[in-house]
Scaffold this active site. Structure first.
Site, PDB file in Angstrom:
ATOM      1  N   LYS A  52       0.845  -1.199   0.000  1.00  0.00           N
ATOM      2  CA  LYS A  52       0.000   0.000   0.000  1.00  0.00           C
ATOM      3  C   LYS A  52       0.884   1.254   0.000  1.00  0.00           C
ATOM      4  CE  LYS A  52      -3.900  -2.267   2.223  1.00  0.00           C
ATOM      5  NZ  LYS A  52      -4.511  -2.710   3.477  1.00  0.00           N
ATOM      6  N   GLN A  96      -4.920  -1.632   9.643  1.00  0.00           N
ATOM      7  CA  GLN A  96      -4.834  -2.962   9.018  1.00  0.00           C
ATOM      8  C   GLN A  96      -5.461  -4.024   9.917  1.00  0.00           C
ATOM      9  OE1 GLN A  96      -3.771  -3.443   5.915  1.00  0.00           O
ATOM     10  NE2 GLN A  96      -3.924  -5.656   5.927  1.00  0.00           N
ATOM     11  N   ASP A 119     -11.136   2.917   3.755  1.00  0.00           N
ATOM     12  CA  ASP A 119     -11.484   1.495   3.677  1.00  0.00           C
ATOM     13  C   ASP A 119     -12.983   1.300   3.402  1.00  0.00           C
ATOM     14  OD1 ASP A 119      -9.609  -0.569   3.959  1.00  0.00           O
ATOM     15  OD2 ASP A 119      -9.380  -0.241   6.113  1.00  0.00           O
TER      16      ASP A 119
HETATM   17  N1  GUN Z   1      -6.815  -6.711   5.955  1.00  0.00           N
HETATM   18  C1  GUN Z   1      -6.919  -7.352   4.770  1.00  0.00           C
HETATM   19  N2  GUN Z   1      -7.451  -6.540   3.836  1.00  0.00           N
HETATM   20  C2  GUN Z   1      -7.700  -5.363   4.446  1.00  0.00           C
HETATM   21  C3  GUN Z   1      -8.238  -4.125   4.001  1.00  0.00           C
HETATM   22  O1  GUN Z   1      -8.641  -3.945   2.834  1.00  0.00           O
HETATM   23  N3  GUN Z   1      -8.313  -3.145   4.931  1.00  0.00           N
HETATM   24  C4  GUN Z   1      -7.922  -3.317   6.213  1.00  0.00           C
HETATM   25  N4  GUN Z   1      -8.045  -2.302   7.054  1.00  0.00           N
HETATM   26  N5  GUN Z   1      -7.413  -4.457   6.652  1.00  0.00           N
HETATM   27  C5  GUN Z   1      -7.307  -5.466   5.770  1.00  0.00           C
END
Ligand code: GUN
Length: 296
Positions: A52, A96, A119
């Site tokens: 990311k 996350q 998100d």
């Molecule tokens: N863990 C796995 N995929 C994601 C996501 O898209 N966002 C977040 N916050 N955690 C994740």
């Protein structure tokens, strides 16, 4: 059979976003900023967070990663979120998941300012999505990426039967609701199947568009797919494979070999839905920046 190339589309999209970010930098001297919080040392999460941050920098946005130990209390995490909520240089906040056991994930989701919730997990954003106000919310990145793929490949959806297998708050529920909307890209009749559904194949065989978000390698087999269906595979499952150097490989929720003989179009794993998720996160972050600066 058409292979829906998420890697190519995400690359195109990131280039388009970069053009807009560069324009904003020139015109306002400011760029969008995404802050990711990672709690603990889950190896898969570390890879996601690194990717990311890398993509953020590639598109010219600011990226900050806050690493917190696995022993972090909920109080400390919520205080960190509050600080970011009040920081005008932060346009997107992502915590996350999964989080350590002592932390309530829902409390964390509620603590993030909905205007920075790139998100799309906050109930205000999910609620606005359900009500069809897509221009006034953030859409969860994986379903949003699938919508983008269907749109860019001109896949007809109006009046079609879309079957979503999986009912998570992150993928299944927002996906089903997006496909239900009275939008040019969607307007489907929607069925959601889940772990308690009796005779899942009897539903999947009716699907014109089948979206698999189950989390089980190769769950969707050829006998479960109607000839000509469009099949979207959200799964990312690591399975043992002694023939590879690492001893394992990634596969989706769909038995690609078997199903590709029947489907009219399919997303591969890897290189389908996965790369789109990060691209949409960046798109949401840019959108947050544009809303905050009245640039829309
Ligand atoms: N863990 C796995 N995929 C994601 C996501 O898209 N966002 C977040 N916050 N955690 C994740």
């Amino acid at each position: 059979m058409l292979i829906i190339d998420g890697k190519k589309v995400s690359s195109d999209l990131k280039n388009e976003l970069k053009v807009r970010v560069d324009l904003h930098r020139t015109e306002t001297g400011k760029v969008p900023g995404l802050t990711v919080i990672i709690v603990g040392e889950d190896p898969a999460s570390q890879v996601y967070v690194r990717n990311k941050a890398k993509s953020c920098k590639e598109t010219g946005m600011n990226s900050t990663v806050i690493e917190m130990p696995a022993s972090t209390t909920q109080e400390v995490l919520l205080a960190a979120i509050e600080k970011l909520n009040n920081d005008p240089d932060v346009h997107g906040i992502l915590v996350q998941q999964p989080l350590p056991k002592q932390i309530d994930e829902f409390a964390v989701t509620l603590a993030i300012d909905p205007a920075k919730d790139v998100d799309g997990f906050h109930p205000e954003n999910l609620g606005r999505l359900v009500m069809g106000h897509l221009d006034k919310c953030f859409v969860s990145c994986t379903p949003y990426g699938i919508l983008e793929l269907l749109g860019r490949y001109n896949i007809e959806t109006k009046g079609k039967h879309c079957v979503v297998v999986g009912r998570s708050n992150i993928v299944g529920k927002p996906m089903a609701n997006l496909m239900l909307q009275k939008l040019d890209e969607t307007n489907c009749t929607v069925t959601i199947c889940h772990s308690a559904t009796r005779d899942i194949p009897s539903y999947t065989r009716q699907a014109d568009i089948l979206i698999a978000a189950i989390g089980k390698a190769g769950f969707i087999t050829a006998d479960m797919v109607k000839p000509g269906a469009v099949v979207i595979d959200v799964g990312i499952n690591r399975i043992d494979d002694p023939s590879t150097k690492s001893g394992s490989r990634l596969v989706g929720d769909v038995d690609y070999e078997g199903v590709s003989a029947f489907a009219s179009a399919m997303t591969p794993v890897p290189g389908g839905v996965g790369p789109m998720t990060i691209a949409m996160l960046l798109k949401n972050t840019l959108q947050s920046f544009e809303r905050a600066n009245s640039l829309q």
